[in-house]
Enzyme design. Structure first.
Site, PDB file in Angstrom:
ATOM      1  N   HIS A  21      40.200  97.413  60.699  1.00  0.00           N
ATOM      2  CA  HIS A  21      40.409  96.410  59.816  1.00  0.00           C
ATOM      3  C   HIS A  21      39.574  98.018  58.774  1.00  0.00           C
ATOM      4  CE1 HIS A  21      40.505  92.926  61.105  1.00  0.00           C
ATOM      5  NE2 HIS A  21      38.876  92.718  62.309  1.00  0.00           N
ATOM      6  N   HIS A  50      30.200 101.619  55.963  1.00  0.00           N
ATOM      7  CA  HIS A  50      31.674 101.083  55.784  1.00  0.00           C
ATOM      8  C   HIS A  50      32.280 100.390  54.730  1.00  0.00           C
ATOM      9  CE1 HIS A  50      30.368  96.265  55.756  1.00  0.00           C
ATOM     10  NE2 HIS A  50      31.064  96.862  55.218  1.00  0.00           N
ATOM     11  N   HIS A  52      35.206  98.522  51.825  1.00  0.00           N
ATOM     12  CA  HIS A  52      36.661  98.042  51.766  1.00  0.00           C
ATOM     13  C   HIS A  52      37.293  98.379  50.521  1.00  0.00           C
ATOM     14  CE1 HIS A  52      34.768  94.584  53.578  1.00  0.00           C
ATOM     15  NE2 HIS A  52      33.497  95.010  53.393  1.00  0.00           N
ATOM     16  N   GLU A  62      34.690  93.567  47.284  1.00  0.00           N
ATOM     17  CA  GLU A  62      34.768  92.176  47.659  1.00  0.00           C
ATOM     18  C   GLU A  62      33.488  91.122  46.784  1.00  0.00           C
ATOM     19  OE1 GLU A  62      32.965  92.370  52.118  1.00  0.00           O
ATOM     20  OE2 GLU A  62      35.392  91.960  51.856  1.00  0.00           O
ATOM     21  N   HIS A  75      29.893  99.634  51.725  1.00  0.00           N
ATOM     22  CA  HIS A  75      28.510  98.410  52.223  1.00  0.00           C
ATOM     23  C   HIS A  75      27.981  99.423  53.141  1.00  0.00           C
ATOM     24  CE1 HIS A  75      30.980  94.877  51.000  1.00  0.00           C
ATOM     25  NE2 HIS A  75      30.130  95.053  50.326  1.00  0.00           N
ATOM     26  N   THR A 157      31.351  88.474  55.210  1.00  0.00           N
ATOM     27  CA  THR A 157      33.317  88.454  54.515  1.00  0.00           C
ATOM     28  C   THR A 157      34.040  88.226  56.153  1.00  0.00           C
ATOM     29  OG1 THR A 157      33.315  90.960  54.044  1.00  0.00           O
ATOM     30  CG2 THR A 157      31.680  89.180  51.886  1.00  0.00           C
TER      31      THR A 157
HETATM   32  C1  MIZ Z   1      26.873  90.979  62.614  1.00  0.00           C
HETATM   33  C2  MIZ Z   1      27.982  91.575  62.269  1.00  0.00           C
HETATM   34  C3  MIZ Z   1      29.070  91.313  62.653  1.00  0.00           C
HETATM   35  C4  MIZ Z   1      30.449  91.306  61.176  1.00  0.00           C
HETATM   36  C5  MIZ Z   1      31.337  90.960  61.544  1.00  0.00           C
HETATM   37  N1  MIZ Z   1      30.147  92.047  60.040  1.00  0.00           N
HETATM   38  C6  MIZ Z   1      31.263  92.220  58.909  1.00  0.00           C
HETATM   39  C7  MIZ Z   1      31.248  91.486  58.169  1.00  0.00           C
HETATM   40  C8  MIZ Z   1      31.478  92.309  56.669  1.00  0.00           C
HETATM   41  C9  MIZ Z   1      31.604  93.626  56.074  1.00  0.00           C
HETATM   42  N2  MIZ Z   1      31.435  93.192  55.257  1.00  0.00           N
HETATM   43  C10 MIZ Z   1      30.999  92.635  54.513  1.00  0.00           C
HETATM   44  N3  MIZ Z   1      30.388  92.109  56.096  1.00  0.00           N
HETATM   45  C11 MIZ Z   1      28.732  92.866  59.827  1.00  0.00           C
HETATM   46  C12 MIZ Z   1      28.600  93.536  58.375  1.00  0.00           C
HETATM   47  C13 MIZ Z   1      27.786  92.723  60.417  1.00  0.00           C
HETATM   48 ZN    ZN Z   2      31.183  95.106  53.465  1.00  0.00          ZN
END
Ligand code: MIZ
Ligand code: ZN
Length: 218
Positions: A21, A50, A52, A62, A75, A157
């Site tokens: 992703h 990471h 987006h 986002e 993030h 998200t």
């Molecule tokens: C425990 C956990 C699980 C996931 C799918 N994520 C990724 C989901 C995400 C990425 N950016 C915002 N939410 C995170 C950051 C932590």
């Molecule tokens: Zn993120």
């Protein structure tokens, strides 16, 4: 709100991986501390960062500000080490995670810290691949000079979209180049020969509902 304070370590040989992703840098920093601001008395520790992006620079963040999207969003994901024993456990609680969001604006100056990430992407073209970033990374350098932010209680998200995130979104963007974003879009979502580029990986904003949005003009 009390002032938000952060302290990070500079680390080399951090592992960056292609999650399918996007890219993610695993940076568990037991010596890091994010506290104050909307975080009450708890201390949060950096776990990973990471970002987006979108298929053009007209989109990619986002969060939107008065409906305006930015070209991308970094993030920095932290978890509450005062209350919880692990990142996974923290993700099950409303005050479990604190994520610093930093908007990307496109400009002429290449962002040196982001360039350290970009320079490894050719080694992690396919999903599941990982490598170590040889350069020293200091997460502080990803933050804008102006430290004013908005904050609200929200969620991850991507599914399962746990409502476990105290979002802290900086008002001031940092600058990256179009070329750096082009390199992000060359990552493949597949592990095999088939190339399916990750041209966009941001999720659409959701209604605020009855949540309070607060701000701090640092
Ligand atoms: C425990 C956990 C699980 C996931 C799918 N994520 C990724 C989901 C995400 C990425 N950016 C915002 N939410 C995170 C950051 C932590
Ligand atoms: Zn993120």
């Amino acid at each position: 709100m009390k002032k938000l304070t952060f302290a990070y370590e500079s680390q080399s040989d951090l592992r960056i991986l292609n999650t399918g992703h996007g890219w993610k840098v695993e940076a568990p920093q037991s010596g890091s501390r994010l506290e104050g601001g909307p975080l009450g008395e708890d201390i949060y520790q950096l776990e990973q960062f990471h970002c987006h992006w979108g298929e053009t620079s007209a989109e990619g963040s986002e969060h939107t500000v008065d409906g305006r999207a930015y070209a991308g969003e970094l993030h920095l994901v932290h978890w509450n080490t005062t209350k919880y024993q692990s990142f996974a456990e923290a993700a099950q609680h409303p005050d479990g995670l604190a994520v610093l969001g930093v908007f990307f604006d496109v400009g002429n100056e290449s962002n040196d810290e982001i360039e350290k990430i970009v320079s490894t992407l050719s080694e992690i073209k396919f999903k599941g691949q990982f490598t170590d970033i040889p350069d020293v990374i200091d997460p502080t350098t990803f933050l804008p000079s102006g430290l004013g932010y908005w904050t609200y209680l929200g969620s991850l998200t991507t599914p399962p979209c746990n409502e476990c995130v105290i979002w802290i979104v900086y008002k001031e963007p940092i600058t990256v180049t179009e070329e750096q974003l082009v390199q992000f879009r060359c990552l493949s979502a597949c592990s095999g020969e088939a190339e399916e580029f990750i041209v966009k990986n941001y999720r659409p904003p959701q209604p605020l509902g009855n949540r309070a949005l607060r701000e701090c003009n640092a």
